[in-house]
Design an enzyme around this catalytic site. Sequence first.
Site, mmCIF file in Angstrom:
data_model
loop_
_atom_site.group_PDB
_atom_site.id
_atom_site.type_symbol
_atom_site.label_atom_id
_atom_site.label_comp_id
_atom_site.label_asym_id
_atom_site.label_seq_id
_atom_site.Cartn_x
_atom_site.Cartn_y
_atom_site.Cartn_z
ATOM 1 N N ASN A 1 0.816 -1.201 0.000
ATOM 2 C CA ASN A 1 0.000 0.000 0.000
ATOM 3 C C ASN A 1 0.860 1.266 0.000
ATOM 4 O O ASN A 1 1.063 1.875 -1.045
ATOM 5 C CB ASN A 1 -0.959 -0.021 1.195
ATOM 6 C CG ASN A 1 -1.949 1.131 1.160
ATOM 7 O OD1 ASN A 1 -1.900 1.978 0.283
ATOM 8 N ND2 ASN A 1 -2.852 1.167 2.113
ATOM 9 N N ASP A 2 1.399 1.620 1.156
ATOM 10 C CA ASP A 2 2.149 2.877 1.266
ATOM 11 C C ASP A 2 3.292 2.980 0.257
ATOM 12 O O ASP A 2 3.594 4.066 -0.224
ATOM 13 C CB ASP A 2 2.722 3.024 2.683
ATOM 14 C CG ASP A 2 1.625 3.294 3.692
ATOM 15 O OD1 ASP A 2 0.564 3.799 3.292
ATOM 16 O OD2 ASP A 2 1.834 3.002 4.885
ATOM 17 N N VAL A 3 3.902 1.854 -0.069
ATOM 18 C CA VAL A 3 5.073 1.903 -0.962
ATOM 19 C C VAL A 3 4.698 2.211 -2.406
ATOM 20 O O VAL A 3 5.567 2.336 -3.256
ATOM 21 C CB VAL A 3 5.886 0.585 -0.909
ATOM 22 C CG1 VAL A 3 6.412 0.343 0.482
ATOM 23 C CG2 VAL A 3 5.077 -0.584 -1.407
ATOM 24 N N ALA B 1 1.046 4.027 7.387
ATOM 25 C CA ALA B 1 1.349 5.425 7.647
ATOM 26 C C ALA B 1 0.098 6.210 8.023
ATOM 27 O O ALA B 1 0.183 7.379 8.398
ATOM 28 C CB ALA B 1 2.018 6.051 6.430
#
Lengths: 465, 102
Positions: free
Chosen positions: A394-396, A435
Amino acid sequence: MISANLSAIFYLVSGVLFILALRGLSSPETSRQGNLFGISGMVIAITVTFLSTGNFSTGFIFVLIFILAGGSIGAFIAYRIPMTAMPELVAGFHSLVGLAAVFVAISAFLNPEAFNLGMPGNIKLGSLIEMSIGAAVGAVTFSGSVIAFLKLQGIMSGSPITFKGQHPLNAIILVSIIILIYLLCSTQSSNLFWILLAVSFLIGFLLIIPIGGADMPVVISMLNSYSGWAAAGIGFTLENTALIITGALVGSSGAILSYIMCKGMNRSFFNVILGGFGATDETSVEKNKEQRPVKSGNADDAAFLMKNASSVIIVPGYGMAVAQAQHALREMVDTLKKNDIKVSYAIHPVAGRMPGHMNVLLAEANVPYDEVFELEEINNDFANADVAFVIGANDVTNPVAKTDPQSPIYGMPVLDVEKCKSVLFVKRSLSPGYAGIDNDLFYKENTLMLFADAKKMTEDITKNL
Amino acid sequence: MEIDPLIFRLSIFILSIFVGYYVVWSVTPSLHTPLMSVTNAISSVIIVGAIIAGLSGNSETVFNTSSIFGFLAIALAAINIFGGFLVTQRMLAMYKKKKKDK
């Protein structure tokens, strides 16, 4: 019984073999040989220790019994552990190294004559300093790794635990450890030794509880480093070259890995260690949340898109590990390849819960390692690819890291997934990632969300292909 | 004047840190997990200290407080040595290259 000089030379040999063991890991072809070097180094070190003590009485039998007992537990774990549990295993193993260092230090403190360090209550100053540093670092490694293990195993919540005055408290404890070591060395008091150990256990615990689940790659690498420094400390006490070399190797190895992981998140080491990341106020998240349209699809749509693609890039993340979807994914890729579709895998440095986590899982599912690429190697290819298949990451992939300087992940290197012609995003819900921020990718024109369990969705797609 | 042996050990230590630094940077990122498990296994060479501690008992009694801690440390380190090397072996055996005939 062999002379001290001869055994020192053998310890040096085993130290060199350990260097070669790490050197072997520069490529998968040489790595297996490297591991054999490591094993030979260990066999030499243990044999020489037996020969140099020259004690083959009852004690020796007990030593063998304990080695066999520990060894069979270790071997049992090594064969039974699923690859997805590798982060927990490594954290658990670190705790054992830490505790072993503490026990050796205790033993040396109680019976310094056996190690030629002087008499109880009158231990050589240099040895006492080295011993207490080794014991303190070992204790921090132990309790820190236990917390990391509990968080990874899910026994303890992965979210950061913070409280008021946390940082000042930690600072006070760290200073008190230094004072305790100083007092211990000047008074030789055994009470101070026990207090030092207790305080070190406490600080290891306090240091890790504020660090959240997705920062675990940094934590594990850091504890890896600590276990090395603890071993080196004991190595100095025992005047043992093998232990000093190994401690230095492991210490720098863990430090480099922590550095790589921090860089992968564009955060400083201290920012990670101080913790609390991802513990955003629920209210601020709620406030900013606007209802934006999302395109969602099913396995049929996804299969259709992929069938008409000529190249597909797979982006795996921690979610793939949780769903144990790596085998299903490989089957899907096999089917794609039969249709002459080019498939490659893109791995972000901090994907998963430890360095290299995704690579091991893909290797387990028989994905050839030359189809798996690191971020820098593959990031330019997204623009030319037809489909990006994001599974459990997700965040990456969040483009906000490149566009919004206000975002907590701004500046973090991300995979340029949005440049693909279309993006398939397997996820259970629209919830934000670690995050705590929304992923802009969900709302892009060319993104199709596949709301399902990663494994089930992958299997369904394969059926529809 | 003689040089304290501690200085020699310190030299080995510092040089090993540099060796470690350059060797580990050359490790391919896809093998970072095996790197962690193998460093774990080799740091258990602390077992040499544990063995000395375990054998510290005198001829009448094998077990005293000090040697018991030694024996416990032996068991812990042995778990790590066997577990660490074997699990590394298991992982490394999975890394395969693409088959050419496909």
